[in-house]
Scaffold this motif. Structure first.
Motif, PDB file in Angstrom:
ATOM      1  N   CYS A   1       0.800  -1.234   0.000  1.00  0.00           N
ATOM      2  CA  CYS A   1       0.000   0.000   0.000  1.00  0.00           C
ATOM      3  C   CYS A   1       0.828   1.277   0.000  1.00  0.00           C
ATOM      4  O   CYS A   1       0.484   2.259   0.661  1.00  0.00           O
TER       5      CYS A   1
ATOM      6  N   LEU B   1     -10.234   7.868  -3.359  1.00  0.00           N
ATOM      7  CA  LEU B   1     -10.830   7.196  -2.202  1.00  0.00           C
ATOM      8  C   LEU B   1     -11.977   7.991  -1.581  1.00  0.00           C
ATOM      9  O   LEU B   1     -12.895   7.419  -1.012  1.00  0.00           O
TER      10      LEU B   1
ATOM     11  N   LEU C   1      -9.990   1.205  -3.099  1.00  0.00           N
ATOM     12  CA  LEU C   1      -9.365   0.635  -1.902  1.00  0.00           C
ATOM     13  C   LEU C   1      -8.892  -0.794  -2.167  1.00  0.00           C
ATOM     14  O   LEU C   1      -7.765  -1.160  -1.827  1.00  0.00           O
ATOM     15  N   HIS C   2      -9.738  -1.597  -2.792  1.00  0.00           N
ATOM     16  CA  HIS C   2      -9.366  -2.978  -3.099  1.00  0.00           C
ATOM     17  C   HIS C   2      -8.131  -3.012  -4.008  1.00  0.00           C
ATOM     18  O   HIS C   2      -7.217  -3.812  -3.791  1.00  0.00           O
TER      19      HIS C   2
END
Length: 163
Positions: A109, A131, A143-144
């Motif tokens: 991330c 987001l 987000l995924h």
């Protein structure tokens, strides 16, 4: 509140190294475009490290002042504290990611640990925009997509947002 160029900030990150403070300072100031070396204090002949070794130093990266110390033994850095770097575009993400992760570790991330164990988050401004969309389905897809990445890829996030 306006800060004058010579004003001391109220809070300054303080980094503790085990003999590599000068090396780290030179590394970080070589990476960020708007950086400078401030002061350098060296151990005297009767110090706890070899004479001439950096005792402490100050430097600035993109307007943020830092202090570094050569202490021994140095406690380890952990990802519990990291430096969040706002990037303008994919080129900046790529450049900072490549330079800071060299000799370190790539994490999930947009997080990485540099060769000194210090954690950084290399995040494009577009991530927050995508987001924080009012559409929860679009935000969920972004987000995924982000959760599958190490280095953040803006084009992939934009495709996820578009559906």
């Amino acid at each position: 509140m306006e800060i004058t160029p010579n004003a001391q900030p109220k809070i300054t990150p303080f980094l503790w190294f085990n003999g590599t403070a000068e090396e780290a300072m030179l590394f970080y100031t070589s990476i960020f475009k708007h950086s400078r070396i401030g002061s350098v204090q060296r151990y005297p002949a009767n110090g706890t490290m070899p004479a001439g070794t950096v005792l402490s130093c100050t430097f600035e990266l993109e307007g943020q002042k830092f202090m570094a110390l050569n202490g021994s033994p140095a406690p380890s850095f952990t990802p519990a504290v990291s430096f969040f770097v706002h990037c303008e575009d994919q080129a900046e993400v790529d450049e900072l990611w490549d330079k800071l992760s060299a000799g370190g570790r790539e994490d999930q991330c947009g997080w990485l640990q540099d060769r000194y164990g210090l954690s950084w988050q290399i995040i494009p401004r577009q991530l927050a925009q995508l987001l924080h969309t009012p559409d929860p389905d679009k935000a969920g897809r972004v987000l995924h997509a982000m959760l599958q990445m190490t280095k953040i890829d803006i084009a992939t996030l934009e495709r996820a947002h578009a559906g």
